[in-house]
Design an enzyme around this catalytic site. Structure first.
Site, PDB file in Angstrom:
ATOM      1  N   TYR A 124       0.807  -1.220   0.000  1.00 19.22           N
ATOM      2  CA  TYR A 124       0.000   0.000   0.000  1.00 19.22           C
ATOM      3  C   TYR A 124       0.840   1.270   0.000  1.00 19.22           C
ATOM      4  CZ  TYR A 124      -4.435  -2.358   0.818  1.00 19.22           C
ATOM      5  OH  TYR A 124      -5.570  -3.124   0.692  1.00 19.22           O
ATOM      6  N   LYS A 191       2.800 -14.341   5.639  1.00 17.52           N
ATOM      7  CA  LYS A 191       2.942 -15.367   4.593  1.00 17.52           C
ATOM      8  C   LYS A 191       4.445 -15.588   4.399  1.00 17.52           C
ATOM      9  CE  LYS A 191       1.057 -17.961   1.338  1.00 17.52           C
ATOM     10  NZ  LYS A 191       0.113 -19.061   1.575  1.00 17.52           N
ATOM     11  N   ASP A 225      -3.510 -17.425   4.956  1.00 15.51           N
ATOM     12  CA  ASP A 225      -4.614 -18.196   4.352  1.00 15.51           C
ATOM     13  C   ASP A 225      -5.244 -19.118   5.398  1.00 15.51           C
ATOM     14  OD1 ASP A 225      -2.079 -19.236   4.195  1.00 15.51           O
ATOM     15  OD2 ASP A 225      -2.370 -20.314   2.330  1.00 15.51           O
ATOM     16  N   ASP A 249      -5.946  -5.228   5.972  1.00 15.74           N
ATOM     17  CA  ASP A 249      -7.116  -4.677   5.290  1.00 15.74           C
ATOM     18  C   ASP A 249      -8.142  -5.782   5.031  1.00 15.74           C
ATOM     19  OD1 ASP A 249      -8.713  -2.874   4.028  1.00 15.74           O
ATOM     20  OD2 ASP A 249      -7.499  -2.680   2.224  1.00 15.74           O
TER      21      ASP A 249
END
Ligand code: NAD
Length: 362
Positions: A124, A191, A225, A249
């Site tokens: 971002y 991740k 995930d 987000d």
């Protein structure tokens, strides 16, 4: 005593929910001197820019602000005002509580967690290179020379920076919050199995900081995930979550859905000197001017603001009033009804009226 607060109503449904919030805050009896500043579409019309300098100056001066949502036009020259505000004011911590609302369409009655999203970097940050541009082609060539994998020439590139500095301050902020509010566990979401250097650094930083809080706050890490699946199945396993910007987000919206919907999800953006409060939801343009949407998320962002100002009793009273109105289910907007076409749903201002009445009855 009165507090000076910058009010940025925003655009789309922003002015409607901001007005509802303002009435509820004023009804708590806390005296706020509202300094209203145009941002978003009204500011483009008036000043030719969605974020005029006087709006930023007002927030800097007052140190506390609350805003309605703002449209981010897709594919135009204007950058997201929301991202710009967070970056210019260095609002590094995005704080989003998610607690189940009895009487809402939320999915998990046991949900009660607080999300800490890093707000300044990651994908971002806005460091992007357009497909086919000279800079993109140059960058692709440099990267292809540095390592064996070949990026295609017709690629666009977004950069994902994760620093120790930014990771440390958001993770420490989450742990400090846990200590202060008696929360038991911080879960770091990442991740790092795939993004070994960026998410790996976030995780490594988290593990080091967790040692400073050992014995007071537990620590665990979960891959993003897997986290989405676990949240849907047993959100009650979680207490405080800390995440890099993009995952934060996405997971915030997921938790908003579990708690009762976007209409009830409040948020805060906190920096070292300035705090800016805003709902998680966007400007829902199709509902603009219809007095239809739920004002709760903005009203509860106002409750977070009262707490930040040290007006904790008023903040708690306001949250209780909102929760009771939702639980009773009579004066609530369409999104809180089991059937969204329920003709007994009330409008934005009528729900705010019910919350004000409830406040007066305490
Ligand atoms: P959105 O949150 O505006 O709306 C998505 C849907 O959620 C709506 O159609 C509506 O069904 C529901 N919803 C949202 N707020 C609600 C409320 N208060 N009460 C009841 N239902 C509500 O998301 P979007 O459509 O993806 O985005 C619209 C615009 O808002 C875009 O330009 C986006 O960039 C912007 N946006 C701004 C902010 C912000 O200002 N902080 C945040 C997110 C999106």
């Amino acid at each position: 005593m009165s507090y000076k607060v910058t009010l940025l109503p925003g655009d789309g449904i922003g002015p409607e929910v901001a007005w509802a919030m303002r009435r509820c805050i004023d009804t708590t009896g806390v005296r706020i001197d509202w300094e209203e500043q145009a941002v978003g579409e009204p500011a483009i019309k008036q000043y030719g820019t969605p974020l005029p300098p006087q709006a930023i100056e007002s927030v800097r001066r007052n140190k506390v602000a609350i805003k309605g949502p703002i449209v981010t036009p897709v594919g135009t020259g204007f950058r997201s005002v929301n991202v710009q505000l967070r970056q210019e004011l260095d609002l590094f911590a995005c704080v989003r509580p998610a607690k189940y609302f009895e009487g809402s369409q939320g999915k998990d009655k046991a949900l009660d967690l607080v999300i800490f999203r890093e707000n300044t970097e990651d994908l971002y940050m806005g460091v992007e290179f357009e497909k086919g541009s000279q800079n993109a082609l140059h960058l692709i060539q440099e990267i292809n020379n540095l390592q064996p994998k070949k990026i295609r020439q017709d690629s666009a590139i977004s950069i994902k920076p994760i620093s120790i500095y930014a990771s440390e301050r958001i993770i420490r902020f989450a742990f400090d919050y846990a200590v202060k509010h008696g929360r038991k566990k911080v879960t770091l979401v990442h991740k790092a199995n795939i993004m070994k250097f960026t998410d790996g650094l976030f995780l490594q930083t988290g593990r080091a900081i967790a040692q400073e809080y050992a014995g007071r706050v537990a620590f665990e890490d979960v891959i993003v995930d897997n986290m989405t699946m676990q949240l849907v199945q047993r959100a009650s396993n979680f207490d405080v979550l800390v995440l890099p910007n993009l995952y934060g987000d996405i997971i915030s919206d997921l938790c908003a859905g579990l708690a009762g919907g976007l209409g009830v999800a409040p948020g805060a953006n906190i920096g070292d000197t300035v705090a800016l409060f805003e709902p998680v939801h966007g400007s829902a343009p199709k509902y603009t001017g219809k007095n239809k949407v739920n004002p709760t998320a903005t009203i509860l962002s106002g409750a977070l603001m009262l707490d930040h100002l040290g007006e904790t009793a008023a903040a708690q009273k306001l949250e209780r009033a909102v929760r009771e109105v939702i639980k009773e289910g009579r004066f609530v907007t369409y999104d809180l009804k089991p059937n969204r076409d329920d003709p007994s749903a009330v409008g934005t201002q009528e729900m705010a009226d019910a919350i004000c009445q409830k406040l007066k009855s305490f």
